[in-house]
Design an enzyme around this catalytic site. Structure first.
Site, PDB file in Angstrom:
ATOM      1  CD  GLU A  82      -3.352  -0.669   2.278  1.00 55.93           C
ATOM      2  OE1 GLU A  82      -4.216  -0.902   1.368  1.00 55.93           O
ATOM      3  OE2 GLU A  82      -2.325  -0.806   3.187  1.00 55.93           O
ATOM      4  CG  HIS A 103      -5.171  -1.865   9.806  1.00 56.28           C
ATOM      5  ND1 HIS A 103      -4.502  -3.150   9.261  1.00 56.28           N
ATOM      6  CD2 HIS A 103      -4.601  -1.252   8.431  1.00 56.28           C
ATOM      7  CE1 HIS A 103      -4.506  -3.534   7.769  1.00 56.28           C
ATOM      8  NE2 HIS A 103      -4.361  -1.564   8.028  1.00 56.28           N
ATOM      9  CG  HIS A 169      -8.027  -1.127   4.691  1.00 58.83           C
ATOM     10  ND1 HIS A 169      -8.202  -0.125   3.854  1.00 58.83           N
ATOM     11  CD2 HIS A 169      -7.004  -0.789   5.447  1.00 58.83           C
ATOM     12  CE1 HIS A 169      -7.030  -0.874   3.417  1.00 58.83           C
ATOM     13  NE2 HIS A 169      -5.975  -0.870   4.599  1.00 58.83           N
TER      14      HIS A 169
END
Length: 241
Positions: A82, A103, A169
């Site tokens: 990412e 997260h 997410h």
């Protein structure tokens, strides 16, 4: 700061995020812009033991396109899938020098429960209340943001705010420093936890009165950032530095 000092700071930020429960296991990463073409970012290796145990040597210098920023920088290391979260966030605003992608379960749970994070308290956490004033934006897709198109979508959802919730997410927090990026994430997590507790107790979530904002002063970076960060670092060892 020297490059080694900046590596140490990014690693410290990773460990603080883990100590606050914002990340678990191997997932989550922090980055720091070095110049218009390079950033430091937490990478993974075959000896990686998780974000809570991030070492300065886990923080590698790379280019914005994901290549080694200097000879040997990526020997034995893998750049996060990412990376576009960090690159597109930095490209969107030159003030975004640091990015924390974490997260926090409470934030994910609150969003999935349909709870919009709002400034439901004031003096309890003034920086957190200010972050939530006007609402915390949400990127509606629960995807792995592993290309520039999705990164740009996330930044668009961010709408110029410093924090965006990524549905199902986590969150992305952007700031001028590692310390501020992580502290913002801590505040958003605290707000989500309180919102869930109020709802669980049968209460109603309401914004604080408009008139209260005038009596919620900005206590300054010395208190909101420097002092707060000293506390977070001290918590890592369980004793004052």
């Amino acid at each position: 700061m020297s490059l080694d000092s900046e590596r140490t700071l990014v690693a410290q930020g990773c460990r603080v995020a883990a100590s606050r429960g914002l990340v678990d296991g191997m997932l989550g990463h922090l980055s720091l812009r070095i110049d218009d073409d390079h950033l430091l970012i937490r990478c993974r290796s075959e000896t990686d033991t998780g974000v809570a145990f991030t070492r300065p040597s886990d923080v590698r210098l790379i280019t914005f396109d994901g290549n080694a920023g200097a000879p040997g920088e990526l020997d034995g290391f893998r750049v996060p899938n990412e990376l576009p979260i960090h690159v597109e966030t930095m490209r969107a605003d030159t003030n975004h020098r640091a990015v924390a992608h974490v997260h926090p379960p409470a934030v994910v749970a609150a969003d999935l429960a349909g709870i919009a994070l709002r400034p439901i308290y004031g003096a309890f956490d003034i920086p957190g209340a200010r972050l939530a004033r006007g609402g915390v934006p949400v990127y509606q897709r629960a995807v792995l943001i592993q290309n520039a198109r999705l990164g740009k979508e996330m930044v668009a959802a961010m709408g110029g705010k410093p924090v965006v919730i990524l549905r199902g997410h986590g969150i992305t927090s952007a700031a001028g420093s590692i310390e501020q990026a992580v502290l913002q994430a801590i505040s958003v997590d605290a707000l989500a936890r309180m919102s869930l507790r109020v709802r669980a107790a049968g209460g109603t979530l309401s914004d604080i009165d408009d008139a209260d904002w005038d009596d919620l002063p900005d206590l300054g970076s010395g208190f909101n950032t420097e002092s707060a960060w000293r506390h977070e670092v001290a918590r890592l060892d369980g004793q004052p530095n």
